[in-house]
Design an enzyme around this catalytic site. Structure first.
Site, mmCIF file in Angstrom:
data_model
loop_
_atom_site.group_PDB
_atom_site.id
_atom_site.type_symbol
_atom_site.label_atom_id
_atom_site.label_comp_id
_atom_site.label_asym_id
_atom_site.label_seq_id
_atom_site.Cartn_x
_atom_site.Cartn_y
_atom_site.Cartn_z
ATOM 1 N N HIS A 91 0.834 -1.204 0.000
ATOM 2 C CA HIS A 91 0.000 0.000 0.000
ATOM 3 C C HIS A 91 0.862 1.245 0.000
ATOM 4 O O HIS A 91 0.609 2.198 -0.740
ATOM 5 C CB HIS A 91 -0.919 -0.032 1.227
ATOM 6 C CG HIS A 91 -2.129 0.822 1.085
ATOM 7 N ND1 HIS A 91 -2.328 1.950 1.820
ATOM 8 C CD2 HIS A 91 -3.205 0.719 0.263
ATOM 9 C CE1 HIS A 91 -3.490 2.497 1.474
ATOM 10 N NE2 HIS A 91 -4.036 1.774 0.533
ATOM 11 N N HIS A 115 -5.077 5.847 -5.649
ATOM 12 C CA HIS A 115 -6.266 6.407 -5.000
ATOM 13 C C HIS A 115 -6.806 7.605 -5.777
ATOM 14 O O HIS A 115 -6.166 8.083 -6.711
ATOM 15 C CB HIS A 115 -5.938 6.879 -3.582
ATOM 16 C CG HIS A 115 -5.582 5.753 -2.682
ATOM 17 N ND1 HIS A 115 -4.291 5.357 -2.486
ATOM 18 C CD2 HIS A 115 -6.355 4.915 -1.947
ATOM 19 C CE1 HIS A 115 -4.274 4.321 -1.660
ATOM 20 N NE2 HIS A 115 -5.502 4.023 -1.321
ATOM 21 N N HIS A 124 -7.642 -2.285 -5.035
ATOM 22 C CA HIS A 124 -7.831 -2.872 -3.704
ATOM 23 C C HIS A 124 -8.476 -4.256 -3.791
ATOM 24 O O HIS A 124 -8.231 -5.108 -2.947
ATOM 25 C CB HIS A 124 -8.629 -1.930 -2.803
ATOM 26 C CG HIS A 124 -7.873 -0.699 -2.403
ATOM 27 N ND1 HIS A 124 -7.864 0.436 -3.165
ATOM 28 C CD2 HIS A 124 -7.056 -0.445 -1.344
ATOM 29 C CE1 HIS A 124 -7.093 1.352 -2.582
ATOM 30 N NE2 HIS A 124 -6.581 0.846 -1.483
ATOM 31 N N HIS A 250 -15.465 5.259 3.049
ATOM 32 C CA HIS A 250 -14.130 4.661 3.050
ATOM 33 C C HIS A 250 -13.137 5.526 3.817
ATOM 34 O O HIS A 250 -12.459 5.074 4.735
ATOM 35 C CB HIS A 250 -13.648 4.439 1.607
ATOM 36 C CG HIS A 250 -12.167 4.296 1.504
ATOM 37 N ND1 HIS A 250 -11.353 5.318 1.045
ATOM 38 C CD2 HIS A 250 -11.333 3.284 1.856
ATOM 39 C CE1 HIS A 250 -10.088 4.916 1.107
ATOM 40 N NE2 HIS A 250 -10.051 3.682 1.594
ATOM 41 N N HIS A 254 -11.339 5.082 7.755
ATOM 42 C CA HIS A 254 -9.879 5.166 7.944
ATOM 43 C C HIS A 254 -9.546 6.139 9.073
ATOM 44 O O HIS A 254 -8.772 5.838 9.971
ATOM 45 C CB HIS A 254 -9.200 5.661 6.661
ATOM 46 C CG HIS A 254 -8.758 4.558 5.742
ATOM 47 N ND1 HIS A 254 -7.607 3.837 5.936
ATOM 48 C CD2 HIS A 254 -9.318 4.060 4.616
ATOM 49 C CE1 HIS A 254 -7.467 2.947 4.970
ATOM 50 N NE2 HIS A 254 -8.503 3.057 4.150
ATOM 51 N N PHE A 271 -1.899 6.538 4.069
ATOM 52 C CA PHE A 271 -1.655 5.444 3.120
ATOM 53 C C PHE A 271 -0.389 4.653 3.483
ATOM 54 O O PHE A 271 -0.364 3.443 3.367
ATOM 55 C CB PHE A 271 -1.467 5.973 1.699
ATOM 56 C CG PHE A 271 -2.677 6.630 1.094
ATOM 57 C CD1 PHE A 271 -3.952 6.158 1.327
ATOM 58 C CD2 PHE A 271 -2.523 7.720 0.241
ATOM 59 C CE1 PHE A 271 -5.059 6.761 0.735
ATOM 60 C CE2 PHE A 271 -3.623 8.325 -0.357
ATOM 61 C CZ PHE A 271 -4.895 7.848 -0.105
ATOM 62 N N HIS A 284 -11.502 -2.865 4.074
ATOM 63 C CA HIS A 284 -11.522 -2.856 2.613
ATOM 64 C C HIS A 284 -12.343 -3.993 2.016
ATOM 65 O O HIS A 284 -12.836 -3.879 0.892
ATOM 66 C CB HIS A 284 -10.107 -2.816 2.030
ATOM 67 C CG HIS A 284 -9.707 -1.411 1.714
ATOM 68 N ND1 HIS A 284 -10.062 -0.784 0.547
ATOM 69 C CD2 HIS A 284 -9.056 -0.492 2.463
ATOM 70 C CE1 HIS A 284 -9.629 0.460 0.571
ATOM 71 N NE2 HIS A 284 -9.014 0.670 1.733
#
Ligand code: C2O
Length: 354
Positions: A91, A115, A124, A250, A254, A271, A284
Site C-alpha cells: 500500500h 487512489h 484494492h 471509506h 480510515h 496510506f 476494505h
C-alpha cells in the site's frame, strides 16, 4: 493509454503524503525484486468459493482461525514476500510516491497513485485477493476467507471485537488506533476528525444510513461518480476526482480508526501506514463489497467503466506461490472467476432515501 503498473525495479523509498521526519513505520516500501519473468494471472480452480463472513457474525472457531493466519503472517521474516510487513508495504509503495514514475506506462516523470480516481476499487480488490490467498496458504486452508467489517449495517457499526486486546497478545490488535473509538462506540460514516457528542447512538445509525444511500445511489448514478474519475497514463495524480464511496465512508472509517495524536495519523489514517493495521483489510473487504452491491442494485448506469483505459489498467502482486503476477482491471470484474464472495446480510440503508 492505460496505467501499466509498475516496474517494481523502479521503486524508490516513499516520500509523499506524510511527514518524513516523524514516521513510526518504514518509508522503504519497495517490494523485493525477482529475476523470474512476470506471470499472467491464472484464475483459481479452487473447488469451493471462499465466502467472506460479516465480522460481527463470525464464530469463535473462525476467530481462532483468522488470528492464527495473521499470526503466521507476522511470524515470517520481514523481507519474506508474504510477511505482514511486506503486505503493508504494498500500500505504501503504490500510494506514497514509491513509484515516482509511471515508467512502465511511458511517462518517466509522473507519480503513480492508485487512489482518488477510478483505479481505487480494482486495485484494492486485487490487493485483498492475494492477501486472502496468502493467509489461507499460511494456515493450509484453501477455503479461508477474510471477514468484512459490516459498518453499513447497524449490527456491525462498532469495531469488531476480535481486533481488541485480549490479554493474550492478539495478532489482530494494533497499538496505533484511537482508543476513544473502541467498542461500543458507534462508527461515524461522515467522520472528519471530530466526535459530534450530541449524537446518540440511534441518531448516529440513521445518519450513517443516509450517508450510505447517498454514496451508493443518489451520488453514484454512473460509473465515474462511483469509481472515480478517469486516470490514464500520463495523468497527474494531483488532479483527483474521487468516487462517492472512496471519498465518503471509506475515508471516514480510515480516519475514525486511526490515532489522531500520531504525527501522520498512524496507522489507518495514512496510506503509508494503513496496511499495518489488520483492520485495514477487513475494512476494505466491506468497501469491495460495496462494488458488488452497487452492481446488483440493477440500476441502469451501475456498470464498470467501459473505457479501455480502465479495463486494461494493470498492477503486479506476488501471489500465494511467490510468483510476480500482472493483473488487469477487466479480470477482477466477475467475482465467480476469483472464487470468492460475500455472506449475504440485510442491507437496511436501501430504504434510507432522505
Ligand atoms: Cu488504499 Cu483505504 O486505502
Amino acid at each position: 493509454a492505460p496505467i501499466t503498473a509498475p516496474d517494481i525495479s523502479t521503486c524508490v523509498p516513499s516520500s509523499s503524503g506524510f511527514d518524513p521526519e516523524n514516521t513510526v513505520r518504514t518509508k522503504a516500501c519497495c517490494p523485493p525484486a525477482t529475476s523470474k519473468p512476470i506471470k499472467k494471472i491464472e484464475f483459481p480452480n479452487d473447488r469451493a468459493t471462499r465466502i467472506r463472513p460479516a465480522a460481527h457474525t463470525v464464530s469463535k472457531e473462525y476467530i481462532v482461525k483468522y488470528k492464527s493466519a495473521i499470526e503466521a503472517m507476522r511470524c515470517l521474516p520481514d523481507d519474506h514476500r508474504h510477511s505482514f510487513v511486506s503486505q503493508a508495504k504494498i500500500h505504501c509503495a503504490y500510494c506514497n510516491g514509491g513509484y515516482v514514475t509511471q515508467v512502465a506506462s511511458g511517462f518517466p516523470k509522473i507519480e503513480l497513485q492508485i487512489h482518488n480516481a477510478w483505479l481505487f476499487f480494482p486495485f484494492h480488490r486485487w490487493y485483498l485477493y492475494f492477501y486472502e490467498r496468502i493467509l489461507g496458504k499460511l494456515i493450509n486452508d484453501p477455503t479461508f476467507a477474510l471477514p468484512y467489517w459490516n459498518w453499513d449495517n447497524p449490527a456491525g457499526m462498532t469495531l469488531p471485537e476480535f481486533f481488541e486486546e485480549d490479554g493474550k497478545a492478539n495478532p489482530a490488535f494494533d497499538a496505533y488506533r484511537d482508543c476513544n473509538h473502541r467498542p461500543p462506540a458507534t462508527v461515524d460514516l461522515n467522520y472528519a476528525g471530530n466526535d459530534i457528542s450530541v449524537h446518540s447512538c440511534g441518531q448516529q445509525i440513521s445518519t450513517n444510513m443516509i450517508a450510505m444511500y447517498r454514496q451508493m445511489v443518489t451520488n453514484a448514478g454512473d460509473p465515474l461518480s462511483f469509481f472515480g474519475g478517469k486516470y490514464s497514463a500520463g495523468d497527474d495524480a494531483g488532479d483527483p476526482s474521487v468516487g462517492s464511496i472512496e471519498a465518503g465512508c471509506h475515508a471516514a472509517v480510515h480516519r475514525w480508526v486511526s490515532n489522531p495524536r500520531m504525527p501522520n495519523n498512524e496507522d489507518m489514517g495514512n496510506f503509508y501506514s494503513a496496511g499495518y493495521d489488520p483492520v485495514f483489510y477487513v475494512h476494505h473487504a466491506n468497501v469491495d463489497r460495496m462494488w458488488k452491491l452497487w452492481k446488483e442494485m440493477g440500476i441502469k448506469g451501475h456498470i464498470e467503466p467501459p473505457e479501455p483505459d480502465w479495463l486494461n489498467a494493470s498492477y503486479v502482486f506476488y501471489n500465494e506461490n511467490i510468483e510476480l503476477v500482472r493483473v488487469y482491471n477487466k479480470d477482477c470484474v466477475q467475482l465467480e472467476k476469483l472464487k470468492y464472495n460475500y455472506q449475504v446480510v440485510p442491507i437496511p440503508w436501501k430504504y434510507s432515501r432522505p
